[in-house]
Every structure is written in C-alpha cells, then in structure tokens.
Write an enzyme that holds these catalytic residues in place. Sequence first.
Site, short mmCIF file in Angstrom:
data_model
loop_
_atom_site.label_atom_id
_atom_site.label_comp_id
_atom_site.label_asym_id
_atom_site.label_seq_id
_atom_site.Cartn_x
_atom_site.Cartn_y
_atom_site.Cartn_z
N ARG A 1 -8.73 1.53 9.73
CA ARG A 1 -8.16 0.26 10.17
C ARG A 1 -9.17 -0.60 10.93
NH1 ARG A 1 -2.71 0.85 9.25
NH2 ARG A 1 -1.40 -0.62 10.37
N ARG B 1 12.06 -2.38 9.50
CA ARG B 1 11.34 -1.48 10.38
C ARG B 1 11.33 -2.06 11.77
NH1 ARG B 1 5.62 0.23 7.96
NH2 ARG B 1 4.88 -0.70 9.89
N ARG C 1 0.41 -8.30 14.02
CA ARG C 1 -0.19 -7.33 13.10
C ARG C 1 -1.14 -8.02 12.12
NH1 ARG C 1 4.70 -4.61 11.94
NH2 ARG C 1 4.13 -4.32 9.76
N ARG D 1 11.88 -6.35 5.40
CA ARG D 1 11.87 -4.90 5.60
C ARG D 1 12.71 -4.56 6.82
NH1 ARG D 1 5.72 -2.65 4.93
NH2 ARG D 1 5.63 -2.94 7.16
N LYS E 1 0.83 -1.22 0.00
CA LYS E 1 0.00 0.00 0.00
C LYS E 1 0.86 1.26 0.00
CE LYS E 1 -2.14 -0.79 3.92
NZ LYS E 1 -1.48 -2.04 4.33
P1 AMP Z 1 1.46 1.00 9.13
O1 AMP Z 1 2.65 1.81 8.74
O2 AMP Z 1 0.19 1.45 8.44
O3 AMP Z 1 1.68 -0.47 9.04
O4 AMP Z 1 1.21 1.32 10.69
C1 AMP Z 1 2.18 1.00 11.66
C2 AMP Z 1 1.51 0.95 13.03
O5 AMP Z 1 0.95 2.24 13.34
C3 AMP Z 1 0.36 -0.03 13.15
O6 AMP Z 1 0.82 -1.34 13.45
C4 AMP Z 1 -0.45 0.60 14.29
O7 AMP Z 1 0.16 0.33 15.53
C5 AMP Z 1 -0.31 2.07 14.01
N1 AMP Z 1 -1.37 2.59 13.13
C6 AMP Z 1 -1.25 3.07 11.86
N2 AMP Z 1 -2.42 3.46 11.37
C7 AMP Z 1 -3.34 3.24 12.34
C8 AMP Z 1 -4.75 3.42 12.44
N3 AMP Z 1 -5.47 3.93 11.43
N4 AMP Z 1 -5.35 3.07 13.61
C9 AMP Z 1 -4.65 2.57 14.64
N5 AMP Z 1 -3.34 2.35 14.60
C10 AMP Z 1 -2.67 2.69 13.48
#
Ligand code: AMP
Length: 184
Positions: free
Chosen positions: A90, A131, A142, A129, A15
């Site tokens: 989410r 991270r 996750r 990755r 994404k």
């Molecule tokens: P991502 O980069 O989208 O994979 O997000 C990394 C982490 O940020 C996730 O595992 C969540 O802990 C948090 N996070 C990102 N977007 C959201 C969201 N919309 N709602 C809640 N937590 C979020």
Amino acid sequence: MTKRLIFLGPPGAGKGTQAKILSQEYEIPHISTGDILRNAVAQQTPLGNKAKDYMERGELVPDDLILNLIKERLLESDTEHGWILDGFPRNLAQAKFLDSLLAQLNLAADRVLYLAVPDEVLISRLLSRQRRDDNEGTIRRRLEVYRRDTMPVIDFYQKQSTLKTIDGNDSMEAVTAALKKAIS
Ligand code: AMP
C-alpha cells in the site's frame, strides 16, 4: 506454473471481487490484508485493537503492524504455487519490504495488475457497499491516502516492467477475462 500476483488499484476498483474469483480459478490463496485486519478487529485481538482506529478513519495501519503479518502469511505452506495479494503493498516501504522478502526466498512476483477505474465510478461503488469504513468522509480520506501513498507503488512496479494496466470500469466478467489474458 506458479502465479504470484499483486493486485493494485484504488479502493472500490474491484480488487477483492476479482481476487476471489481468480484465487478459485487458479487454486491459490487470496491474501487480503484488509480482510485479515477486519477479522482481527472483529475478534478483538491485540492487532485488531491497534488497527481499528486507523481503519475507521481511512488511514493506513502503521507498517510495523503489517509487515510481519504479511511475512508470516507468505511463509505458510499453502503459498507454494502462488498467491494473490490484494491490498498490499500500500506504500513504497511495503513494496520494498516485499521485494527484499521475495528476493531472500529466491522468488519474485510474476505479475502486477493495476485495475484502473475513474474517481466518480469509485465513489458511487463505495457508497453502495455496506462496510463500516465506507461513509463519505472516510471514502474521501481513503482516496487521498491512495493517491499520496499507493500511487507511487504503481510507478515502482512500472519501472520494473512487471505491471499491466487493466480497465476496471467494465462488467465483472469482462474484467475477469482481461485479467486472465494478462496473467496467462
Ligand atoms: P481494504 O479492505 O484493502 O480496503 O483495507 C481496509 C483498511 O485496512 C484500509 O483502509 C487500511 O486502514 C487497512 N489496511 C489494509 N491493508 C493495509 C496495508 N497493506 N497497509 C496499511 N493499512 C492497510
């Protein structure tokens, strides 16, 4: 033509990569709640300090921290011709919040694009990755959280028939081409 796009899909589906490419192509902002949160953590802002533990455990950050953040971001002046949401909504509460926020503004999402990728591909992508929330335990968590909280969002948009499913298990270029076709 405005492009208000929502990208859905599991962690590791591509994404973020695709959102970056298309945000340049269409000259609309790429709004990633994950990026906003990672920045906040790095800068040790109050939001970052509250979000850090949840992120490191692979849990969702509580809605009360996210909803206001996305609302403020969508009201900024660069969103006039559209946006790409990556990582939001989410869960169902976030999807319903977004729906009513957009309705209040007399707007709606133009497309919801679901990038589908098989689990085994996701895990190997995530493991390669770099991270800090990409270790094996967190990745598993996750994916569980994705299944429990985010899959219902796919259903929600499927019922509104704004959703298109794209095969994300292909080369970066092929996925970009498929997305562009689905958007135009
Ligand atoms: P991502 O980069 O989208 O994979 O997000 C990394 C982490 O940020 C996730 O595992 C969540 O802990 C948090 N996070 C990102 N977007 C959201 C969201 N919309 N709602 C809640 N937590 C979020």
